[in-house]
Design a protein around this motif. Sequence first.
Motif, PDB file in Angstrom:
ATOM      1  N   UNK A  53     -32.128   8.446  46.224  1.00 14.43           N
ATOM      2  CA  UNK A  53     -33.430   8.841  46.787  1.00 14.43           C
ATOM      3  C   UNK A  53     -33.799   7.978  47.998  1.00 14.43           C
ATOM      4  N   UNK A  55     -34.640   4.398  47.826  1.00 12.75           N
ATOM      5  CA  UNK A  55     -35.419   3.184  47.581  1.00 12.75           C
ATOM      6  C   UNK A  55     -34.543   1.945  47.638  1.00 12.75           C
ATOM      7  N   UNK A  75     -36.302   7.328  52.954  1.00 11.69           N
ATOM      8  CA  UNK A  75     -36.618   8.204  51.819  1.00 11.69           C
ATOM      9  C   UNK A  75     -37.547   9.366  52.177  1.00 11.69           C
ATOM     10  N   UNK A  76     -38.490   9.111  53.122  1.00  9.73           N
ATOM     11  CA  UNK A  76     -39.455  10.173  53.428  1.00  9.73           C
ATOM     12  C   UNK A  76     -38.863  11.300  54.255  1.00  9.73           C
ATOM     13  N   UNK A  80     -35.900  14.980  49.156  1.00  6.13           N
ATOM     14  CA  UNK A  80     -35.477  15.001  47.756  1.00  6.13           C
ATOM     15  C   UNK A  80     -36.737  14.869  46.909  1.00  6.13           C
ATOM     16  N   UNK A  82     -38.821  13.827  43.487  1.00  7.39           N
ATOM     17  CA  UNK A  82     -38.611  12.789  42.482  1.00  7.39           C
ATOM     18  C   UNK A  82     -39.733  12.808  41.460  1.00  7.39           C
ATOM     19  N   UNK A  84     -41.135  10.575  38.215  1.00  3.51           N
ATOM     20  CA  UNK A  84     -41.000   9.251  37.615  1.00  3.51           C
ATOM     21  C   UNK A  84     -41.395   9.287  36.142  1.00  3.51           C
ATOM     22  N   UNK A  88     -46.903   8.740  37.837  1.00  4.24           N
ATOM     23  CA  UNK A  88     -47.245   8.289  39.188  1.00  4.24           C
ATOM     24  C   UNK A  88     -47.959   9.345  40.024  1.00  4.24           C
ATOM     25  N   UNK A  89     -48.950   9.982  39.410  1.00  7.47           N
ATOM     26  CA  UNK A  89     -49.842  10.831  40.208  1.00  7.47           C
ATOM     27  C   UNK A  89     -50.787   9.898  40.959  1.00  7.47           C
ATOM     28  N   UNK A  90     -51.231  10.333  42.141  1.00  9.77           N
ATOM     29  CA  UNK A  90     -52.174   9.515  42.887  1.00  9.77           C
ATOM     30  C   UNK A  90     -53.529   9.611  42.189  1.00  9.77           C
ATOM     31  N   UNK A 102     -47.380  16.434  49.453  1.00  4.75           N
ATOM     32  CA  UNK A 102     -46.136  16.567  50.236  1.00  4.75           C
ATOM     33  C   UNK A 102     -46.218  17.692  51.261  1.00  4.75           C
ATOM     34  N   UNK A 105     -48.074  16.345  54.205  1.00  8.92           N
ATOM     35  CA  UNK A 105     -47.201  15.447  54.973  1.00  8.92           C
ATOM     36  C   UNK A 105     -46.243  16.244  55.856  1.00  8.92           C
TER      37      UNK A 105
END
Lengths: 361, 272
Positions: A53, A55, A75-76, A80, A82, A84, A88-90, A102, A105
């Motif tokens: 990915x 990192x 990575x950005x 891909x 991902x 977790x 890891x939601x904001x 995304x 972005x």
Amino acid sequence: MTRGAHLIVSGLAKSYGSVVALAPTDLEVAPGEFFALIGPSGSGKTTLLGAIVGFIAPSAGSVRLDGAEIVAVPPYKRNIGMVFQNYTLFPHMSVAENIAFPLRMRNLPRSEIEARVARMLDMVRLPGFGARMPAQLSGGQQQRVALARAASYDPPLLLMDEPLGALDKNLREEMQYEIKQFHHAIGATILYVTHDQDEAASMSDRIAIVNQARVAQIGSARALYERPRNAFVASFLGEANLFGVARATRLDAETMRVETQNGFAFITAAADGADPTAAPLVACIRPEAIRIGDAQEANALRGRIIDVVYTAGTIHYRVEIAPGHVVGIRLPAMRQARDLAVGAEIRIGWNAADMILIPRD
Amino acid sequence: MSLDVGTRKAPRAALAAFVVLIFAYLLLPTFFVVPMSFSNQPYLSFPPPGWSLRWYEAMWNNSDWTRATLSSVLVGIPTAILSVVLGTLAALATLRGGLRWAATASALIIAPMMLPHIILAIGLYPLLLKLGLLRSYVGVVIGHTVIAMPLVFITVSAALRNYPEQLELAAMTCGADRWRTFRHVTLPMIRVGMFSGAILAFASSFDELMLSLFLTGSTTRTLPRLIWEQLNFYLTPAIAAVATLLLAFSLVMLAIVAVLGRDSQRPGVARA
């Protein structure tokens, strides 16, 4: 529906000083395949995922997605998806904003973002949840939102790092099914890390077993179980009764005679080049291949039952065949007419073809 | 298992009394200044024999006080801004930078808070003199930022520790570059810490005396320095009036920090 990416990892390695986190690793995942990585914690599977990915910068090797080298791509820009383990939601964004992130972005037009968010919410069966905050959702719901966020931009490769690890058992089984359905719906290639062998076996097309920073074996769940490459794979997947081999001599085309280090003698399936003096060997018999009773198997032993455990239709016996040496036997409970209890003296046996010889390491 | 409160009434009362005593010890001396400021006499006394507002009026009519207040603000605000920028960057570097010497860096950043201000003042004096910045606002701001930056570093570090780094990694997989990750994920998480840090930085500059004594001049002297000078010459309740206003101002800022801290702990803010 996306066409899944063709992932080719070759010679990928990572070390921190003298510590090898990942030995040079080769892996090929077919477009649209559901591929699982399993192994004990610290075995290197998360390092492998991190390098794919982006990192973790690998020390050597290449990662190619549909032929394009991505090792040097940040990575950005890898496109891909991902998921977790800890969702890891904001936390400061609503469910809809999380899924839209995304897409924002990528500067998609607002109308398309809204349409996609609605479609993803339908896909993960959370329509109408868009305005909720992540903290208002259960663990399973949060992980479904994380799934929707990771897939909202149609990534051709989706990585999942123990996505169900934080959920309880019943929910985990339900989510396994949902993720499978999701996979069919989106068509992406999925690389799925887990330490749960049942999860890997029930979900994936193929599995890679990772141990001590390297891939021990790759294959379907059945191939790994029936033809393990070494003792680690044999005992990691399911249960295995292993006997260290002292001498092995060939009897005929199909069978060998084996003397174990603890003084047993068995007839096993033949293996080419099986020479315990060249490399340590073990003889492996699976617990469900052993029968109880006076049958005419090639291998027959006497033993005493020291433990009986009943789980969901299956009885697990632990039978002492010599002082300090115990074998596990697993049989369908309904076939066990006789009520065998702890302390019972019994005969056990198995076929030569069911006992295989494999390298210890 | 539950605690039977009834049988433990006596020790609880004793404990409560003890806690009240501690709070009184911590806060009461500070508030002694309040009644003294409402005195009708031309000298500082406690308790004052009579009451009036004349010293507030006197203070208001003395341009020295208003100019010193302005100086304090003109020093405090740039100090707060500079501290927030530097402190936040330092916190990000040590907690997210993957530095091998991050622990050492943290200790060095916090050090000025522990070291005596007078040593810093003695060190800065010749340096600023040489640079021609002595008695200028810039000089004091430089000095105050040294002691205020650790406060921001601490509040922002606490905010950063409060949520997992994985959120930032997740943002990157979503296609956000480093700046957009900071803008959309990191900043909203540490905003409260940055703001609390800014207020603490401003407050620490606002009541700092030692550096101000060394580094300010007659046109740039700050409120604490003027209080100090006035104490040496005129011991009037006007000083108590200034001190009371300073106290009220500090309490307001303290309340803002407290409210921010409470809001940032409401459910929904990151858990690991």
